[in-house]
Scaffold this active site. Structure first.
Site, PDB file in Angstrom:
ATOM      1  CB  SER A  34     -17.486   8.263   1.395  1.00  0.00           C
ATOM      2  OG  SER A  34     -16.203   7.954   0.992  1.00  0.00           O
ATOM      3  CG  HIS A  65     -14.156  12.025  -1.088  1.00  0.00           C
ATOM      4  ND1 HIS A  65     -13.811  12.170   0.224  1.00  0.00           N
ATOM      5  CD2 HIS A  65     -14.603  10.765  -1.227  1.00  0.00           C
ATOM      6  CE1 HIS A  65     -14.037  11.035   0.854  1.00  0.00           C
ATOM      7  NE2 HIS A  65     -14.521  10.165   0.002  1.00  0.00           N
ATOM      8  CG  HIS A  87      -9.229   8.156   0.635  1.00  0.00           C
ATOM      9  ND1 HIS A  87      -9.943   9.131   0.006  1.00  0.00           N
ATOM     10  CD2 HIS A  87     -10.005   7.691   1.652  1.00  0.00           C
ATOM     11  CE1 HIS A  87     -11.117   9.267   0.603  1.00  0.00           C
ATOM     12  NE2 HIS A  87     -11.181   8.412   1.612  1.00  0.00           N
ATOM     13  CE1 TYR A  89      -9.531   5.628  -2.657  1.00  0.00           C
ATOM     14  CE2 TYR A  89      -9.729   4.901  -0.380  1.00  0.00           C
ATOM     15  CZ  TYR A  89     -10.205   5.627  -1.453  1.00  0.00           C
ATOM     16  OH  TYR A  89     -11.358   6.342  -1.335  1.00  0.00           O
ATOM     17  CD  GLU A  90      -7.617   9.967  -3.251  1.00  0.00           C
ATOM     18  OE1 GLU A  90      -7.999  10.825  -4.051  1.00  0.00           O
ATOM     19  OE2 GLU A  90      -7.584  10.137  -2.024  1.00  0.00           O
ATOM     20  CB  ALA A 117     -18.488   5.744   4.412  1.00  0.00           C
ATOM     21  CG  MET A 215     -10.975   1.546   2.423  1.00  0.00           C
ATOM     22  SD  MET A 215     -11.349   1.547   0.656  1.00  0.00           S
ATOM     23  CE  MET A 215     -12.429   0.112   0.535  1.00  0.00           C
ATOM     24  CB  SER A 216     -10.434   7.291   5.487  1.00  0.00           C
ATOM     25  OG  SER A 216     -11.611   7.180   6.258  1.00  0.00           O
ATOM     26  CG  ASN A 239     -20.871  -1.551   3.709  1.00  0.00           C
ATOM     27  OD1 ASN A 239     -20.439  -0.380   3.599  1.00  0.00           O
ATOM     28  ND2 ASN A 239     -20.072  -2.579   3.932  1.00  0.00           N
ATOM     29  CG  HIS A 251     -17.915   4.359  -4.218  1.00  0.00           C
ATOM     30  ND1 HIS A 251     -17.424   4.656  -2.945  1.00  0.00           N
ATOM     31  CD2 HIS A 251     -18.012   5.552  -4.858  1.00  0.00           C
ATOM     32  CE1 HIS A 251     -17.246   5.956  -2.842  1.00  0.00           C
ATOM     33  NE2 HIS A 251     -17.589   6.526  -3.986  1.00  0.00           N
TER      34      HIS A 251
HETATM   35  N1  HPA Z   1     -15.011  -1.671   3.931  1.00  0.00           N
HETATM   36  C1  HPA Z   1     -14.115  -0.691   3.812  1.00  0.00           C
HETATM   37  N2  HPA Z   1     -14.463   0.590   3.662  1.00  0.00           N
HETATM   38  C2  HPA Z   1     -15.766   0.887   3.601  1.00  0.00           C
HETATM   39  C3  HPA Z   1     -16.755  -0.096   3.711  1.00  0.00           C
HETATM   40  C4  HPA Z   1     -16.358  -1.450   3.878  1.00  0.00           C
HETATM   41  O1  HPA Z   1     -17.157  -2.388   3.996  1.00  0.00           O
HETATM   42  N3  HPA Z   1     -17.948   0.534   3.629  1.00  0.00           N
HETATM   43  C5  HPA Z   1     -17.681   1.866   3.474  1.00  0.00           C
HETATM   44  N4  HPA Z   1     -16.363   2.072   3.464  1.00  0.00           N
END
Ligand code: HPA
Length: 287
Positions: A34, A65, A87, A89-90, A117, A215-216, A239, A251
């Site tokens: 990302s 993406h 992903h 989740y898609e 990310a 998530m990847s 973050n 996001h």
């Molecule tokens: N959690 C899950 N996926 C992420 C995060 C997060 O805090 N930040 C960027 N991708």
């Protein structure tokens, strides 16, 4: 229905023809996470194919993406970059998510650099840090290798003791030094998403040994290990994860921080690619 081996070979052949990749090329392959996709555009002589042009690829949907496979060169080294990944989740199953890494494997990529990310759950991390992935926790309950094993691709029970290759880890440490980039190190835990974690889930992940959550990445790393393709990974800590950060996660914030880190991230990749290329031998191509 065709096998994964057949689908992977068909896609790899189409990519080789469409991107003009030489039969004896032994590229360094990258999966760009990302907000980290700009690197592909900076390659010399970059040529891309959209996911729609690659047989077997579903189309990527996430904002940030692009959904292209890009071929180019960096300092004389062949590079293949996935600009925008798939992903779970898609709605894709883990084997579909990992399909591009399978294609890299049969194209004879010599090393795979995965990037993502992630939220930091190590309280010593700060937003904007880059983290060398030392290992992962698969907290998704899924595995891309579930189902009939295709022996042409790899063994039934692949070893993950060194899923993140020590030679490439060493190369990354050297690259960080060369590029003057501070690098954290830690364990990446993959969750399914697409909701961000609850604070309790973040505490759990940290107690289990995670330094970052995302998530990847895990499906691609597992199929690479299956195919004997050495991997290293970088998380951009965009973050602090839920409950560590006092503010709500968005996001947009993830994309903003990834953008702010871009210069350091690109510097690290530019130093890493030649060192990664030198650290591991060429692999033979199946396509
Ligand atoms: N959690 C899950 N996926 C992420 C995060 C997060 O805090 N930040 C960027 N991708």
């Amino acid at each position: 229905m065709s096998t994964w081996t057949e689908r992977t070979l068909a896609c790899a052949r189409a990519a080789r023809a469409g991107l003009g990749l030489a039969a004896d090329a032994s590229p360094v392959a990258l999966v760009l996470g990302s907000g980290l996709g700009a690197f592909a555009d900076s390659l010399e002589g970059a040529r891309g194919m959209s996911f729609a042009e690659l047989p077997g690829f579903p189309t990527a949907t996430v904002q940030g993406h692009k959904g292209r496979l890009v071929s180019g060169r960096l300092g004389g080294i062949d590079v293949l970059a996935l600009q925008g990944r798939l992903h779970g989740y898609e709605g894709h199953d883990a084997a579909t998510v990992a399909f591009p890494a399978r294609v890299f494997g049969v194209l004879g990529a010599r090393a795979l650099i995965v990037t993502n990310a992630a939220g930091g759950c190590n309280p010593g991390f700060a937003a904007g840090d880059l983290m060398r992935i030392t290992d992962h926790l698969n907290l998704t309950g899924k595995n891309p290798l579930i189902g009939h094993n295709e022996d042409a691709l790899g063994p039934r029970f692949p070893d993950l003791s060194h899923a993140y290759d020590p030679r490439l880890s060493e190369a990354m440490l050297k690259a960080a030094q060369q590029a003057g980039v501070k690098l954290q190190a830690g364990v990446y835990a993959q969750m399914n998403g697409p909701s961000y974690e609850t604070p309790a889930e973040v505490r759990m992940a940290h107690k289990l040994g995670a330094d970052a959550v995302g998530m990847s990445t895990v499906p691609e790393v597992i199929v690479a290990a299956h195919q004997g393709l050495p991997v290293c990974g970088i998380s951009c800590i965009t973050n602090l994860a839920a409950g560590i950060s006092p503010v709500a996660l968005t996001h947009e914030e993830v994309m903003e921080v990834a953008k702010a880190v871009e210069g350091r991230f690109l510097g690290l990749l530019r130093a890493l690619i030649p060192l990664a290329h030198a650290a591991v031998p060429a692999r033979k191509t199946l396509a």
